[in-house]
Motif scaffolding. Structure first.
Motif, PDB file in Angstrom:
ATOM      1  N   SER A  17      -6.120  16.494  18.658  1.00 50.33           N
ATOM      2  CA  SER A  17      -4.851  15.983  19.185  1.00 50.33           C
ATOM      3  C   SER A  17      -3.840  15.770  18.077  1.00 50.33           C
ATOM      4  CB  SER A  17      -5.066  14.646  19.885  1.00 50.33           C
ATOM      5  OG  SER A  17      -5.755  14.843  21.076  1.00 50.33           O
ATOM      6  N   ILE A  18      -2.571  15.785  18.475  1.00 52.83           N
ATOM      7  CA  ILE A  18      -1.508  15.384  17.555  1.00 52.83           C
ATOM      8  C   ILE A  18      -0.664  14.346  18.267  1.00 52.83           C
ATOM      9  CG2 ILE A  18      -0.414  17.620  18.108  1.00 52.83           C
ATOM     10  CD1 ILE A  18       1.257  17.099  15.539  1.00 52.83           C
ATOM     11  N   TYR A  19      -0.585  13.158  17.640  1.00 58.96           N
ATOM     12  CA  TYR A  19       0.050  12.016  18.266  1.00 58.96           C
ATOM     13  C   TYR A  19       1.295  11.595  17.510  1.00 58.96           C
ATOM     14  CZ  TYR A  19      -4.388  11.323  20.736  1.00 58.96           C
ATOM     15  OH  TYR A  19      -5.487  11.474  21.523  1.00 58.96           O
ATOM     16  N   ASP A  20       2.165  10.841  18.169  1.00 60.60           N
ATOM     17  CA  ASP A  20       3.204  10.132  17.425  1.00 60.60           C
ATOM     18  C   ASP A  20       2.621   8.784  16.995  1.00 60.60           C
ATOM     19  OD1 ASP A  20       3.347   8.437  19.596  1.00 60.60           O
ATOM     20  OD2 ASP A  20       5.471   8.735  19.989  1.00 60.60           O
ATOM     21  N   GLY A  21       3.444   7.905  16.424  1.00 60.11           N
ATOM     22  CA  GLY A  21       2.939   6.673  15.842  1.00 60.11           C
ATOM     23  C   GLY A  21       2.294   5.722  16.840  1.00 60.11           C
ATOM     24  N   ILE A  22       2.607   5.845  18.120  1.00 61.67           N
ATOM     25  CA  ILE A  22       2.018   4.940  19.105  1.00 61.67           C
ATOM     26  C   ILE A  22       1.120   5.710  20.072  1.00 61.67           C
ATOM     27  CG2 ILE A  22       3.650   3.026  18.968  1.00 61.67           C
ATOM     28  CD1 ILE A  22       5.271   4.335  21.177  1.00 61.67           C
ATOM     29  N   GLN A  23       0.470   6.727  19.543  1.00 59.28           N
ATOM     30  CA  GLN A  23      -0.547   7.530  20.245  1.00 59.28           C
ATOM     31  C   GLN A  23      -0.029   8.216  21.508  1.00 59.28           C
ATOM     32  OE1 GLN A  23      -3.999   6.009  22.176  1.00 59.28           O
ATOM     33  NE2 GLN A  23      -5.338   7.603  21.384  1.00 59.28           N
ATOM     34  N   ARG A  24       1.232   8.658  21.499  1.00 58.98           N
ATOM     35  CA  ARG A  24       1.651   9.525  22.597  1.00 58.98           C
ATOM     36  C   ARG A  24       1.375  10.958  22.159  1.00 58.98           C
ATOM     37  NH1 ARG A  24       7.701   8.007  24.117  1.00 58.98           N
ATOM     38  NH2 ARG A  24       7.951   8.515  21.932  1.00 58.98           N
ATOM     39  N   PRO A  25       0.657  11.746  22.943  1.00 59.89           N
ATOM     40  CA  PRO A  25       0.358  13.104  22.503  1.00 59.89           C
ATOM     41  C   PRO A  25       1.626  13.964  22.488  1.00 59.89           C
ATOM     42  CG  PRO A  25      -0.831  12.545  24.530  1.00 59.89           C
ATOM     43  CD  PRO A  25       0.110  11.429  24.262  1.00 59.89           C
ATOM     44  N   LEU A  26       1.948  14.524  21.335  1.00 58.30           N
ATOM     45  CA  LEU A  26       3.211  15.253  21.198  1.00 58.30           C
ATOM     46  C   LEU A  26       3.237  16.509  22.069  1.00 58.30           C
ATOM     47  CD1 LEU A  26       3.800  14.798  17.388  1.00 58.30           C
ATOM     48  CD2 LEU A  26       5.079  13.778  19.255  1.00 58.30           C
ATOM     49  N   GLU A  27       2.066  17.073  22.294  1.00 61.44           N
ATOM     50  CA  GLU A  27       2.002  18.267  23.126  1.00 61.44           C
ATOM     51  C   GLU A  27       2.429  17.931  24.561  1.00 61.44           C
ATOM     52  OE1 GLU A  27      -1.825  20.084  22.944  1.00 61.44           O
ATOM     53  OE2 GLU A  27      -1.214  21.785  24.172  1.00 61.44           O
ATOM     54  N   VAL A  28       1.953  16.785  25.044  1.00 67.58           N
ATOM     55  CA  VAL A  28       2.312  16.359  26.402  1.00 67.58           C
ATOM     56  C   VAL A  28       3.804  16.041  26.468  1.00 67.58           C
ATOM     57  CG1 VAL A  28       1.874  14.617  28.168  1.00 67.58           C
ATOM     58  CG2 VAL A  28      -0.018  15.488  26.791  1.00 67.58           C
ATOM     59  N   LEU A  29       4.322  15.447  25.373  1.00 64.68           N
ATOM     60  CA  LEU A  29       5.746  15.103  25.359  1.00 64.68           C
ATOM     61  C   LEU A  29       6.619  16.354  25.446  1.00 64.68           C
ATOM     62  CD1 LEU A  29       6.111  12.161  22.817  1.00 64.68           C
ATOM     63  CD2 LEU A  29       5.670  12.090  25.253  1.00 64.68           C
ATOM     64  N   VAL A  30       6.191  17.445  24.828  1.00 60.74           N
ATOM     65  CA  VAL A  30       6.962  18.693  24.930  1.00 60.74           C
ATOM     66  C   VAL A  30       7.028  19.128  26.392  1.00 60.74           C
ATOM     67  CG1 VAL A  30       7.013  21.146  24.337  1.00 60.74           C
ATOM     68  CG2 VAL A  30       6.480  19.479  22.583  1.00 60.74           C
ATOM     69  N   ASP A  31       5.895  19.034  27.083  1.00 67.00           N
ATOM     70  CA  ASP A  31       5.880  19.416  28.507  1.00 67.00           C
ATOM     71  C   ASP A  31       6.786  18.502  29.320  1.00 67.00           C
ATOM     72  OD1 ASP A  31       4.073  21.317  27.868  1.00 67.00           O
ATOM     73  OD2 ASP A  31       2.318  20.141  28.454  1.00 67.00           O
ATOM     74  N   LYS A  32       6.782  17.210  28.964  1.00 64.21           N
ATOM     75  CA  LYS A  32       7.522  16.253  29.777  1.00 64.21           C
ATOM     76  C   LYS A  32       9.011  16.253  29.495  1.00 64.21           C
ATOM     77  CE  LYS A  32       4.289  12.784  31.285  1.00 64.21           C
ATOM     78  NZ  LYS A  32       4.026  11.361  31.377  1.00 64.21           N
ATOM     79  N   MET A  33       9.408  16.469  28.229  1.00 61.03           N
ATOM     80  CA  MET A  33      10.836  16.318  27.950  1.00 61.03           C
ATOM     81  C   MET A  33      11.403  17.370  27.018  1.00 61.03           C
ATOM     82  SD  MET A  33      10.553  12.758  25.946  1.00 61.03           S
ATOM     83  CE  MET A  33       9.519  12.486  24.548  1.00 61.03           C
ATOM     84  N   GLY A  34      10.683  18.447  26.816  1.00 59.67           N
ATOM     85  CA  GLY A  34      11.261  19.550  26.048  1.00 59.67           C
ATOM     86  C   GLY A  34      11.088  19.402  24.553  1.00 59.67           C
ATOM     87  N   ASP A  35      11.885  20.206  23.813  1.00 57.43           N
ATOM     88  CA  ASP A  35      11.670  20.352  22.382  1.00 57.43           C
ATOM     89  C   ASP A  35      12.098  19.147  21.558  1.00 57.43           C
ATOM     90  OD1 ASP A  35      10.729  22.876  22.901  1.00 57.43           O
ATOM     91  OD2 ASP A  35      12.693  23.818  22.670  1.00 57.43           O
ATOM     92  N   PHE A  36      12.964  18.311  22.137  1.00 60.62           N
ATOM     93  CA  PHE A  36      13.416  17.143  21.393  1.00 60.62           C
ATOM     94  C   PHE A  36      12.774  15.893  22.006  1.00 60.62           C
ATOM     95  CE2 PHE A  36      16.539  20.332  20.555  1.00 60.62           C
ATOM     96  CZ  PHE A  36      16.907  20.117  19.240  1.00 60.62           C
ATOM     97  N   ILE A  37      12.572  14.870  21.165  1.00 60.05           N
ATOM     98  CA  ILE A  37      11.940  13.655  21.656  1.00 60.05           C
ATOM     99  C   ILE A  37      12.996  12.737  22.245  1.00 60.05           C
ATOM    100  CG2 ILE A  37      10.613  11.627  20.993  1.00 60.05           C
ATOM    101  CD1 ILE A  37       9.094  13.336  19.099  1.00 60.05           C
ATOM    102  N   GLU A  38      13.040  12.652  23.542  1.00 59.81           N
ATOM    103  CA  GLU A  38      13.951  11.731  24.211  1.00 59.81           C
ATOM    104  C   GLU A  38      13.187  10.425  24.399  1.00 59.81           C
ATOM    105  OE1 GLU A  38      16.923  12.862  24.638  1.00 59.81           O
ATOM    106  OE2 GLU A  38      16.593  15.003  24.412  1.00 59.81           O
ATOM    107  N   ARG A  39      13.889   9.417  24.915  1.00 57.57           N
ATOM    108  CA  ARG A  39      13.178   8.140  24.986  1.00 57.57           C
ATOM    109  C   ARG A  39      12.765   7.811  26.413  1.00 57.57           C
ATOM    110  NH1 ARG A  39      18.475   4.417  24.030  1.00 57.57           N
ATOM    111  NH2 ARG A  39      19.233   4.562  26.163  1.00 57.57           N
ATOM    112  N   GLY A  40      11.981   6.737  26.516  1.00 61.03           N
ATOM    113  CA  GLY A  40      11.623   6.228  27.832  1.00 61.03           C
ATOM    114  C   GLY A  40      10.554   7.039  28.542  1.00 61.03           C
ATOM    115  N   VAL A  41       9.825   7.858  27.791  1.00 62.79           N
ATOM    116  CA  VAL A  41       8.754   8.621  28.424  1.00 62.79           C
ATOM    117  C   VAL A  41       7.431   8.087  27.895  1.00 62.79           C
ATOM    118  CG1 VAL A  41       7.712  10.894  28.698  1.00 62.79           C
ATOM    119  CG2 VAL A  41      10.186  10.661  28.559  1.00 62.79           C
ATOM    120  N   SER A  42       6.538   7.723  28.806  1.00 62.16           N
ATOM    121  CA  SER A  42       5.239   7.265  28.321  1.00 62.16           C
ATOM    122  C   SER A  42       4.215   8.335  28.641  1.00 62.16           C
ATOM    123  CB  SER A  42       4.860   5.938  28.955  1.00 62.16           C
ATOM    124  OG  SER A  42       4.766   6.104  30.348  1.00 62.16           O
TER     125      SER A  42
END
Lengths: 461, 584
Positions: B88-113
């Motif tokens: 896995s690859i996580y951000d500092g609070i263990q959100r998986p970055l791969e899942v974040l790409v699926d959820k909000m695209g190439d940039f890290i937006e806020r308010g997504v858990s």
């Protein structure tokens, strides 16, 4: 929109407003002075009691009688296709006498961080035509590689030469250039603009100009406007964008000025403790995204106060950027252009963009060997000053001569001289051939037999 | 008696100043996780002052207004532990970055858990205990083949244990019950553990096994023990990150946790593209299969950067509990310290040295103290080795982060800008660096490498030390003025530097050097030195000795995989050349 007349305090660029409805953090603010002028600002701190607004322009004319309007949204940059070829102020307004930008989108200027997982690996070699960059400190697409310079050194010429010559060999696409000037003089700006116009670069450029006499606080948004534009051109329109930011030292001074006005606890040399994070939010806006066509490559320029590389500005920059190109006063005094000192210079992404399939298989090892030999020769100069040339061993004398030769042939080149990577590497071999072959410990035998001029001559004749 | 008022979990925002916000109207405990505003941004309580609850927010706060709601979850910042962590690859609070790409695209937006582990994926659980067995906290219940690594499913440390009523093998998600105890306790494969609390162990062991890294200067001269702590301070451009990545790639631990704390995005991409392609020299499997990455780049929120180091070490401790040797690389702890400074200054706390909070030293030592070789609650032995990069401003080692780190760690690998400028890599200064594990590890080297190794290392260090002294004289009078004997010392030291110490991380062979190759290389240099001394004693001049040609082939040994024949040939030639010298 509600207008408040509850300003209680004005200190430097900061305006304190009381008894407001809830105001959002980072929100854009318009302040209307008694004579009707509108000045823009941004919310730095918000609470039920008091809102702190940082004004981007001079606070002259603002008084307790001025009106304050909160716009309810954060600062956005209107962007559109027709921005190429335009000249804008440091605050994003057209100053070339042309029409207003027709916005296709309005984007947040703070810019979200690229998800590291979405980033593509930067590996396309950019040929700048400058040997000390291409050969020994290679720039790749998506990299951020600053130029560390000093006052009075020709960093602007180097930046212009890069902007003029940069290309990815084998690809016809030209770079779009986003140029952001912060606190530079009118004279310097004219110099840049003249070159842009002469070479026709202007039509593929967007220029942001915050000049020395423009408000210092505006400098803190200029690079963000420029990068927002660059990201739009790159990731939405598919351009490969080269961003030149000059001079980041002026940007940092503005940051310090605001910090002092807010009475913050200062960090090193009075710069704010969050300067690393703040600079990162600018420099990190470079890169490529998997599956997206364009790219953002950044060349920030900064002048090191007192030529001191340990000063907080170059120091923090160096920790964020992927290397640095160091312009050196001593070489400049010797009359060598470009006066790039390769020893403290570095490109961290170099290894991704060189070698077989990118440049040439011998690139890495030739570069290492040039470095090692030049470093050794350079060290010996100190010794010669004490004991004289005669006391040196024969080996040492060869390295000493190599150092001179390296500066004179490899470093020195013309302002308009565009060397291909093959020319640069062959030149490197030519210089290395002045050393005995067994001194080339960094290069494996196979490569020596393939590229060393002695063997090449044999092969040919 | 005053009636206890109800615990209020809902409040409102009062003030927003960057990543630090103040809320009122709710009750909270220190380090509770709270949700901020309509977008429910994640934050953590870091100060309580009367009615004011002060919160650091892990996401960008632009546009948030006073009056927006705040909700206290009552939980502390915790990570999810269970199958699915590896690769896995996580951000500092263990959100998986791969899942974040699926959820909000190439940039890290806020308010997504996003949860740290997949709650849908099914894992094949094989029990190793049965109904009727008595288990305690930490005991292993069974295994899951996670990658090529076997994930051991354990009784959580905060569960008392007891007699097993029912345990079943088969396909389960991490939320499904795999085991029920007699007292009704239900156990799943998922554990949640607060990141700021060390996971318990039975006892700490002495570190007497080296962590073999395949890097000659580290294994050979300044080794770190398994469960040990090391710091790599160095100015920018001196090769901290490359060294950290080399350790992550080649160190002989079973699990690697790599924290990119406030560093460059492109560098994390490099790790992400390289690791799946590289093979573990021991197992031949992709290195990624044993790796957990945490990437909180410098432009991601500063509060999450502060948390990233704790997230990483908690994951490392969890694998240690299974009986694995874990290495944790933190690049860079200075960025972590700066995150503390930034938050502290927003809190308007009284600053300590250079604006860093006064608790900097305490936080650093608490962190490094979580390293160690231990006996786990379940009786297995595991270790967490911590290697922290430090980025001292201006390369000045006297600054607070470096100094406070050096007081705690046992190994110091001093990076030197001068060395990197002449492309001497790894640019670790052999005079300034030290390892306090040398004595503890002597036995291991005697046993596993050769009884000759320790004397050989002492000899090499002696030569390098002597060279440094001689260089001062050379700087003044030139090398020809040295006595013959010392001219040979200079030549031997040059060979140690260029042949042994310099190592090319980008060469496919030289990037990893086994302990036996290191021993053979050093022995070959010693062989030359001994021949040189003998020749000198029988009247050869330093010029003759230095110009022995066969020794110039020694650097090539580094790039040859099956080097033994080539090395033997060089040594034969050396002997022949010296024989000829004597005959003449």
């Amino acid at each position: 929109m509600k207008e408040y007349r509850t300003i209680t305090q004005i200190a430097g660029p900061l305006v304190f407003v009381e008894k407001t409805e809830p105001v959002g953090y980072s929100e854009l603010v318009n302040i209307v002075t008694a004579d009707g002028t509108v000045k823009r600002g941004q919310v730095l701190d918000t609470s039920d009691d008091v809102v702190v607004v940082q004004v981007f322009e001079t606070t002259a004319g603002i008084g307790r009688d001025s009106g304050v309007r909160f716009t309810g949204e954060t600062i956005k940059m209107p962007v559109g296709k027709d921005m190429l070829g335009r000249i804008l102020s440091g605050g994003g307004q057209p100053i070339d006498g042309g029409p207003e930008i027709v916005p296709e989108k309005r984007l947040e200027i703070t810019g979200a961080a690229i998800n590291p997982y979405a980033r593509g690996s930067p590996e396309d070699f950019i040929q700048t035509g400058i040997s000390t960059i291409d050969g020994t400190n290679t720039l790749v697409r998506g990299q951020k590689l600053p130029i560390f310079s000093g006052s009075g050194l020709p960093h602007n010429d180097v930046a212009l030469q890069i902007a003029r010559q940069a290309k990815v060999p084998g690809s016809e696409e030209q770079f779009a250039v986003v140029f952001a000037a912060m606190g530079i003089t009118r004279e310097e700006a004219n110099y840049f603009m003249a070159d842009f116009e002469k070479t026709g670069a202007l039509e593929r450029s967007v220029v942001f100009l915050n000049l020395a006499d423009d408000p210092a606080v505006e400098r803190t948004i200029t690079p963000r406007l420029a990068l927002t534009t660059a990201e739009y051109l790159a990731f939405e329109l598919g351009y490969h964008v080269l961003v030149i930011l000059t001079d980041m030292t002026n940007y940092c001074e503005a940051l310090r000025q605001i910090g002092a006005a807010r009475e913050e606890v200062p960090g090193r040399r009075g710069y704010p403790g969050y300067m690393y994070t703040d600079l990162a939010s600018i420099y990190e806006r470079a890169g490529i995204i998997k599956g997206v066509k364009g790219s953002v490559t950044q060349i920030p320029i900064l002048t090191m106060p007192g030529d001191d590389i340990t000063h907080p500005i170059p120091d923090l920059t160096g920790y964020i950027t992927e290397g640095q190109i160091v312009v050196n006063r001593e070489l400049h005094r010797k009359g060598i252009y470009p006066p790039i000192n390769v020893l403290p210079s570095l490109s961290r992404l170099m290894n991704l963009g060189i070698g077989e399939g990118h440049t040439r298989e011998d690139h890495k090892k030739v570069s290492d060997q040039l470095y090692a030999a030049y470093a050794e020769g350079n060290d010996l100069r100190g010794l010669v000053a004490i004991v004289g040339k005669d006391a040196l061993s024969e080996r040492d004398r060869m390295f000493l001569e190599f150092a001179d030769l390296f500066e004179d042939r490899f470093v020195r080149q013309g302002l308009y001289e565009d060397r291909s990577i093959e020319e640069t590497l062959d030149l490197g071999w030519e210089l290395l051939a002045t050393l005995p072959e067994e001194q080339l410990v960094r290069i494996d035998r196979e490569l020596i037999q393939k590229y060393h001029p002695n063997y090449r001559k044999k092969a040919q004749g | 008696m005053k009636k206890r008022t109800e615990y209020r979990t809902q409040g409102v925002l009062k003030r927003i100043s960057g990543p630090v916000v103040t809320a009122v109207g709710l009750d909270a405990h220190m380090y509770d996780v709270v949700k901020i505003g309509h977008e429910e941004l994640m934050g953590e309580v870091i100060k309580i002052q009367g009615e004011d609850i002060i919160i650091q927010v892990y996401e960008d706060t632009a546009g948030i207004r006073p009056g927006e709601p705040v909700e206290n979850t009552g939980l502390s910042l915790a990570v999810e532990l269970g199958p699915g962590l590896l690769t896995s690859i996580y951000d500092g609070i263990q959100r998986p970055l791969e899942v974040l790409v699926d959820k909000m695209g190439d940039f890290i937006e806020r308010g997504v858990s996003a949860p740290g582990l997949s709650h849908e994926k099914k894992w094949e659980f094989v029990p190793t205990v049965g109904a009727g067995d008595v288990v305690e906290a930490g005991d292993i219940l069974g295994t899951v083949q996670e990658t090529n690594i076997v994930h051991k499913v354990m009784v959580p440390p905060n569960v008392k244990g007891g007699k097993i009523k029912k345990i079943s093998g088969g396909s389960f998600t991490i939320d499904e019950i795999i085991c029920t105890l007699e007292d009704g306790t239900e156990i799943t494969m998922l554990q949640r553990w607060p990141v700021r609390v060390p996971r318990p162990t039975k006892e700490k062991l002495n570190p007497d096994i080296p962590l073999i890294t395949g890097q000659r200067i580290l294994d050979g001269l300044f080794p770190i023990a398994k469960g040990g702590t090391a710091a790599i301070p160095g100015p920018f451009g001196s090769g901290k990150t490359v060294t950290q990545q080399q350790l992550a790639k080649w160190s002989d631990s079973e699990i690697v946790v790599y924290i990119g704390c406030g560093e460059r995005g492109n560098e994390m991409t490099e790790v992400l593209t390289e690791f799946p392609e590289l093979e573990d020299p021991k197992t031949g499997k992709p290195l990624m299969e044993r790796t957990v990455l945490i990437a909180n780049t410098s432009n991601m929120p500063v509060a999450a950067r502060e948390a990233s180091v704790y997230t990483g070490i908690t994951i490392a401790e969890y694998f240690r509990d299974m009986g694995y040797d874990v290495s944790l690389m933190a690049d860079s702890t200075s960025r972590w310290a700066e995150a503390m400074r930034e938050i502290s200054s927003r809190l308007e706390e009284m600053p300590g040295e250079e604006g860093y909070p006064a608790y900097l030293a305490a936080r650093l030592s608490e962190f490094y103290e979580r390293a160690g070789r231990v006996v786990n609650l379940n009786g297995t032995e595991g270790s967490v080795s911590v290697i922290g990069a430090v980025s001292p401003p201006g390369g000045d080692f006297s600054e607070p982060v470096t100094q406070n780190t050096l007081r705690i760690v046992k190994v110091f690998w001093a990076l030197d800008a001068k060395l990197s400028q002449r492309r001497h890599f790894p640019a670790i200064n052999w005079l300034d660096s030290y390892s306090l594990y040398l004595d503890a590890l002597d036995d291991w080297y005697d046993r596993e490498v050769s009884p000759e190794w320790n004397p050989l290392r002492a000899w090499a260090m002696g030569v390098l030390q002597k060279e440094a002294e001689l260089q001062e004289i050379v700087q003044l009078v030139g090398s020809d003025a040295l006595p013959d004997e010392e001219q040979i010392t200079i030549e031997v030291a040059r060979m140690i530097r260029e042949v042994f110490l310099q190592q090319n991380a980008y060469d496919p062979v030289d990037t990893y050097c086994s302990m036996s190759k290191q021993y053979d290389m050093m022995k070959a240099i010693r062989y030359y030195a001994d021949l040189a001394r003998a020749a000198q004693a029988s009247g050869a001049t330093p010029q003759q000795i230095v110009s022995v040609r066969s020794k110039n082939d020694l650097p090539q040994i580094k790039f040859i995989k099956d080097y033994e024949p080539a090395l033997a040939k060089i040594q034969e030639e050396m002997a022949a050349e010296f024989d000829a010298m004597r005959a003449a």
